[in-house]
Write a protein that holds these residues in place. Structure first.
Motif, PDB file in Angstrom:
ATOM      1  N   LYS A 180       5.756  -1.429   7.765  1.00  0.00           N
ATOM      2  CA  LYS A 180       5.631  -2.555   8.784  1.00  0.00           C
ATOM      3  C   LYS A 180       5.033  -4.100   7.760  1.00  0.00           C
ATOM      4  N   LYS A 181       5.771  -4.739   7.767  1.00  0.00           N
ATOM      5  CA  LYS A 181       5.398  -5.956   7.776  1.00  0.00           C
ATOM      6  C   LYS A 181       4.473  -7.173   7.683  1.00  0.00           C
ATOM      7  N   VAL A 182       3.536  -7.713   7.135  1.00  0.00           N
ATOM      8  CA  VAL A 182       2.362  -8.409   7.991  1.00  0.00           C
ATOM      9  C   VAL A 182       1.659  -9.714   6.819  1.00  0.00           C
ATOM     10  N   LYS A 183       1.151 -10.320   7.954  1.00  0.00           N
ATOM     11  CA  LYS A 183       0.435 -11.764   7.161  1.00  0.00           C
ATOM     12  C   LYS A 183      -0.293 -10.977   6.231  1.00  0.00           C
ATOM     13  N   CYS A 184      -0.591 -11.131   4.963  1.00  0.00           N
ATOM     14  CA  CYS A 184      -0.905 -10.790   3.786  1.00  0.00           C
ATOM     15  C   CYS A 184      -1.041 -11.704   1.985  1.00  0.00           C
ATOM     16  N   ASP A 185      -2.034 -11.897   1.780  1.00  0.00           N
ATOM     17  CA  ASP A 185      -1.961 -11.797  -0.123  1.00  0.00           C
ATOM     18  C   ASP A 185      -0.592 -10.465  -0.671  1.00  0.00           C
ATOM     19  N   LYS A 186      -1.154  -9.649  -0.682  1.00  0.00           N
ATOM     20  CA  LYS A 186      -0.202  -8.634  -1.254  1.00  0.00           C
ATOM     21  C   LYS A 186      -0.683  -7.466  -0.398  1.00  0.00           C
ATOM     22  N   TYR A 187       0.605  -6.155  -1.486  1.00  0.00           N
ATOM     23  CA  TYR A 187       0.482  -4.623  -0.904  1.00  0.00           C
ATOM     24  C   TYR A 187      -0.280  -3.829  -1.617  1.00  0.00           C
ATOM     25  N   GLN A 188      -0.807  -3.015  -1.633  1.00  0.00           N
ATOM     26  CA  GLN A 188      -1.185  -2.122  -2.391  1.00  0.00           C
ATOM     27  C   GLN A 188      -1.037  -0.457  -2.422  1.00  0.00           C
ATOM     28  N   ILE A 189      -0.084   0.241  -2.844  1.00  0.00           N
ATOM     29  CA  ILE A 189       0.506   1.589  -2.512  1.00  0.00           C
ATOM     30  C   ILE A 189      -1.105   2.650  -3.487  1.00  0.00           C
ATOM     31  N   ARG A 190      -0.969   3.664  -2.709  1.00  0.00           N
ATOM     32  CA  ARG A 190      -1.885   4.370  -3.247  1.00  0.00           C
ATOM     33  C   ARG A 190      -1.196   6.412  -2.847  1.00  0.00           C
ATOM     34  N   TYR A 191      -1.074   7.582  -4.458  1.00  0.00           N
ATOM     35  CA  TYR A 191      -0.184   8.402  -3.727  1.00  0.00           C
ATOM     36  C   TYR A 191      -1.424   9.506  -5.057  1.00  0.00           C
ATOM     37  N   SER A 192      -1.208  10.624  -4.467  1.00  0.00           N
ATOM     38  CA  SER A 192      -1.663  11.556  -4.925  1.00  0.00           C
ATOM     39  C   SER A 192      -0.775  12.743  -4.430  1.00  0.00           C
ATOM     40  N   THR A 193      -1.432  13.998  -5.636  1.00  0.00           N
ATOM     41  CA  THR A 193      -0.376  15.205  -4.479  1.00  0.00           C
ATOM     42  C   THR A 193      -2.131  16.021  -3.657  1.00  0.00           C
ATOM     43  N   GLN A 194      -2.934  15.485  -4.209  1.00  0.00           N
ATOM     44  CA  GLN A 194      -4.267  15.930  -3.105  1.00  0.00           C
ATOM     45  C   GLN A 194      -4.307  14.785  -1.700  1.00  0.00           C
ATOM     46  N   LYS A 195      -4.644  15.209  -0.495  1.00  0.00           N
ATOM     47  CA  LYS A 195      -4.464  15.259   0.508  1.00  0.00           C
ATOM     48  C   LYS A 195      -5.890  13.833   0.782  1.00  0.00           C
ATOM     49  N   ASN A 196      -7.097  14.759  -0.744  1.00  0.00           N
ATOM     50  CA  ASN A 196      -8.229  13.313  -0.114  1.00  0.00           C
ATOM     51  C   ASN A 196      -8.010  12.154  -1.360  1.00  0.00           C
ATOM     52  N   MET A 197      -6.833  12.318  -1.905  1.00  0.00           N
ATOM     53  CA  MET A 197      -6.229  10.856  -2.726  1.00  0.00           C
ATOM     54  C   MET A 197      -7.106  11.421  -4.329  1.00  0.00           C
ATOM     55  N   LYS A 198      -7.760  12.584  -4.676  1.00  0.00           N
ATOM     56  CA  LYS A 198      -8.328  12.339  -5.563  1.00  0.00           C
ATOM     57  C   LYS A 198      -6.913  12.437  -6.608  1.00  0.00           C
ATOM     58  N   LYS A 199      -7.345  11.327  -7.722  1.00  0.00           N
ATOM     59  CA  LYS A 199      -6.501  11.441  -8.672  1.00  0.00           C
ATOM     60  C   LYS A 199      -5.195  10.691  -8.067  1.00  0.00           C
ATOM     61  N   ALA A 200      -5.543   9.284  -6.928  1.00  0.00           N
ATOM     62  CA  ALA A 200      -4.113   9.112  -7.481  1.00  0.00           C
ATOM     63  C   ALA A 200      -3.633   7.520  -7.865  1.00  0.00           C
ATOM     64  N   MET A 201      -2.946   7.125  -7.687  1.00  0.00           N
ATOM     65  CA  MET A 201      -1.703   6.256  -8.738  1.00  0.00           C
ATOM     66  C   MET A 201      -1.538   5.240  -7.286  1.00  0.00           C
ATOM     67  N   TYR A 202      -2.058   4.087  -8.135  1.00  0.00           N
ATOM     68  CA  TYR A 202      -2.617   2.705  -7.413  1.00  0.00           C
ATOM     69  C   TYR A 202      -1.556   1.583  -7.772  1.00  0.00           C
ATOM     70  N   ILE A 203      -0.298   1.169  -6.751  1.00  0.00           N
ATOM     71  CA  ILE A 203       0.485   0.352  -7.089  1.00  0.00           C
ATOM     72  C   ILE A 203       0.759  -0.676  -6.253  1.00  0.00           C
ATOM     73  N   THR A 204       0.439  -2.220  -6.969  1.00  0.00           N
ATOM     74  CA  THR A 204       0.156  -3.561  -6.041  1.00  0.00           C
ATOM     75  C   THR A 204       1.115  -4.142  -6.309  1.00  0.00           C
ATOM     76  N   TYR A 205       1.600  -4.839  -5.035  1.00  0.00           N
ATOM     77  CA  TYR A 205       2.883  -5.277  -4.700  1.00  0.00           C
ATOM     78  C   TYR A 205       2.426  -6.466  -3.842  1.00  0.00           C
ATOM     79  N   LYS A 206       3.563  -7.444  -4.411  1.00  0.00           N
ATOM     80  CA  LYS A 206       3.924  -9.173  -3.558  1.00  0.00           C
ATOM     81  C   LYS A 206       3.722  -9.452  -2.311  1.00  0.00           C
ATOM     82  N   ASN A 207       3.596  -9.907  -1.725  1.00  0.00           N
ATOM     83  CA  ASN A 207       4.006  -9.862  -0.217  1.00  0.00           C
ATOM     84  C   ASN A 207       5.221 -10.024   0.834  1.00  0.00           C
ATOM     85  N   SER A 208       6.252 -10.616  -0.722  1.00  0.00           N
ATOM     86  CA  SER A 208       7.420 -10.787  -0.013  1.00  0.00           C
ATOM     87  C   SER A 208       8.048  -9.353  -0.297  1.00  0.00           C
TER      88      SER A 208
END
Length: 270
Positions: A203-231
């Motif tokens: 969902k698009k909201v007013k902000c500067d950036k979005y950040q996603i993290r994903y992992s094979t573990q539910k507690n997000m240990k060893k997660a990968m982090y990726i940051t994206y522009k607000n567009s």
């Protein structure tokens, strides 16, 4: 001497001759065998490392664990090791895994300029660590964004060389901020999985950036982090493993503050 004995003797002589010319036969894996740490990751010096799962033109390396005893640790900017598929990999060190420094007693870490992903400050192994960074580097941006304490390196050339006599904390050491106060949050709307990738829409909201993290573990240990522009309102994550379930979350950033992470969604096996 029998005919059979003569033939065996000739074959033995030929084998010995080839051995002298070409050297003794060595198993293929013996030359490429990589030393492993206690967590079954490639061990380089005191660091357990692995290759970033993202499919990029350049190899990226992640620090997964630390097995040394130093109070002050210098992380190199590039590491060479043998990957799980017996392929030699040389990659920039771009990320420190969640729990990589748990129960190690490390008090200071010198970050290379190549770092672009750090765990959140709830990582008990890092929350009280003082980070050394170069001004203007992606490492500086990461420690600021996550609210870690930091100080600037005076050496302007390489962050993996530490001058203990000159590098002292200065007035620019920052203190943890409340990173979840009054920032518009978002949610993941749709996930479309293919074999090695997944398209994430939010969902698009007013902000500067979005950040996603994903992992094979539910507690997000060893997660990968990726940051994206607000567009952006969707992105395709590549390099996922076949028949592997992943968990994914998203949050927003406004100024120096982050929203809370969204509820974790499942990227189903494919």
């Amino acid at each position: 001497m029998s005919k059979r004995t003569k033939i065996v003797g000739i074959i033995f002589a030929m084998v010995m001759g080839f051995t002298q010319i070409f050297g003794a036969a060595v198993p293929v894996n013996a030359a490429t065998q990589q030393k492993k740490c206690s967590h079954d990751y490639a061990l380089v010096g005191d660091f357990g490392v692995r290759k970033h799962e993202m499919e990029d033109p350049d190899s990226y390396t992640i620090i997964t664990c630390y097995h040394g005893h130093d109070k002050k640790v210098v992380i190199p900017d590039r590491i060479t090791f043998i990957n799980y598929n017996d392929r030699k990999v040389t990659g920039d060190v771009v990320q420190i895994d969640y729990d990589a420094f748990n129960d190690t007693g490390v008090e200071e870490i010198v970050l290379p300029d190549t770092i672009f992903a750090l765990p959140d400050r709830d990582d008990k192994g890092l929350k009280d660590v003082l980070f050394w960074v170069h001004k203007g580097s992606s490492a500086e941006k990461e420690v600021k964004d996550h609210g870690y304490r930091y100080a600037y390196l005076k050496d302007s050339t390489s962050s993996n060389k530490l001058n203990n006599s000159t590098n002292k904390p200065n007035s620019s050491i920052n203190k943890p901020n409340n990173t979840t106060n009054k920032v518009n949050s978002t949610v993941i709307k749709k996930i479309a999985r293919s074999k090695k990738s997944a398209k994430i829409s939010w969902k698009k909201v007013k902000c500067d950036k979005y950040q996603i993290r994903y992992s094979t573990q539910k507690n997000m240990k060893k997660a990968m982090y990726i940051t994206y522009k607000n567009s952006k309102t969707s992105v395709t994550i590549k390099g996922l493993k076949k028949n592997k379930k992943y968990y994914v979350q998203i949050r927003t950033k406004a100024g120096k503050k982050y929203s809370a992470w969204s509820k974790a969604k499942i990227i189903k096996k494919r």
